[in-house]
Design an enzyme around this catalytic site. Sequence first.
Site, PDB file in Angstrom:
ATOM      1  N   HIS A   1       0.826  -1.214   0.000  1.00 20.54           N
ATOM      2  CA  HIS A   1       0.000   0.000   0.000  1.00 20.54           C
ATOM      3  C   HIS A   1       0.865   1.272   0.000  1.00 20.54           C
ATOM      4  O   HIS A   1       0.826   2.076  -0.931  1.00 20.54           O
ATOM      5  CB  HIS A   1      -0.868   0.044   1.261  1.00 20.54           C
ATOM      6  CG  HIS A   1      -1.725  -1.143   1.501  1.00 20.54           C
ATOM      7  ND1 HIS A   1      -2.854  -1.408   0.767  1.00 20.54           N
ATOM      8  CD2 HIS A   1      -1.650  -2.144   2.427  1.00 20.54           C
ATOM      9  CE1 HIS A   1      -3.444  -2.494   1.225  1.00 20.54           C
ATOM     10  NE2 HIS A   1      -2.733  -2.974   2.228  1.00 20.54           N
TER      11      HIS A   1
HETATM   12  C1  BDR Z   1      -3.169   0.956   5.234  1.00 24.50           C
HETATM   13  O1  BDR Z   1      -3.417   0.548   6.567  1.00 24.50           O
HETATM   14  C2  BDR Z   1      -2.245   0.043   7.145  1.00 24.50           C
HETATM   15  O2  BDR Z   1      -2.498  -1.201   7.694  1.00 24.50           O
HETATM   16  C3  BDR Z   1      -1.180   0.025   6.080  1.00 24.50           C
HETATM   17  O3  BDR Z   1       0.067   0.412   6.624  1.00 24.50           O
HETATM   18  C4  BDR Z   1      -1.667   1.021   5.070  1.00 24.50           C
HETATM   19  O4  BDR Z   1      -1.206   2.325   5.362  1.00 24.50           O
HETATM   20  C5  BDR Z   1      -3.877   0.008   4.297  1.00 24.50           C
HETATM   21  O5  BDR Z   1      -5.246   0.011   4.539  1.00 24.50           O
END
Ligand code: BDR
Length: 313
Positions: free
Chosen positions: A243
Amino acid sequence: MAPRKIIIDTDPGQDDAVAILLALASPEDLDILGITAVAGNVPLDLTAKNARIVCELASKTDVPVYAGCDRPLGRDLVTAEHVHGKTGLDGPNLPDPEMPLQDQHAVDFIIETIRSHDTGTITLCPLGPLTNVATAFQRAPDIIPKVQQIVLMGGAYFEVGNITPAAEFNIYVDPEAADIVFKSGIDIVVMPLDVTHKALVTKPRNDAFRNLGTPVGIAVAEMTDFFERFDKEKYGSAGAPLHDPCVTAYLIRPDLFTGRHINVEVETTSDLTMGMTVADWWGVTDRPANALFIGDLDADGFFDMLTERLARL
Ligand code: BDR
Ligand code: CA
């Protein structure tokens, strides 16, 4: 061109760690003025510690790390140990950091840094809940028109939710903060789940990290090994979605990404859809566009660039 000045606001998080490593490996493109930790994936004491662990892994101990808000603006903190493990950085065995945490509060650092630089020269890169950024905007509205751009990971439209059926984690944890940021009028680029779920660490991509043979390459492979367990089980996907590295990759190679300039609003009142990013992808309202909402990326180009940059550390 001079490297772009950025502040990384983060809640590491294995994918945050990779995003930070990519930025640390790219001094010709990115000048990291500071890393500000926020509560999110795990509580603040751990995110502030993990940010320093990542800097030390990369031997970049001169980047100042600040601790910020330990809870959302107006609600209890929701964390994600079920995804990231108890430490937030489960996977590799990395030593506790020796570099100090700065004394200054992250919100004060954000405010002072933007005030002391020319207008339009600082980009904010939020990789977690938007609490620090929104608090800075609330406390010092004069900095809002000075920000060059915000490139953030958060939200979803086609993929809808990962922490609830309707909401993505970063926005869900602090929807009021997200609302402030999306209404700020700043030029915003959003990396929603719609694109990050296409940035998957498949086995060959994970092997490429490990085969770098460096402490950084091996740690990144071990982090994504850990992180993928959750997504494989949940989505049946081919590997861990990276992500947050979409944010730092976009700053280096925007040509790898495509999206639409659209209106994005955050739900802050309905219990059922709290934190949903209501994205007008199809242009069915006359609400003005306030964000570039990314929908796709050249995944092979992204992983080639990421692996090549990580090899430098
Ligand atoms: C986001 O939430 C976190 O768990 C990850 O680091 C990312 O920023 C994804 O939904
Ligand atoms: Ca994150």
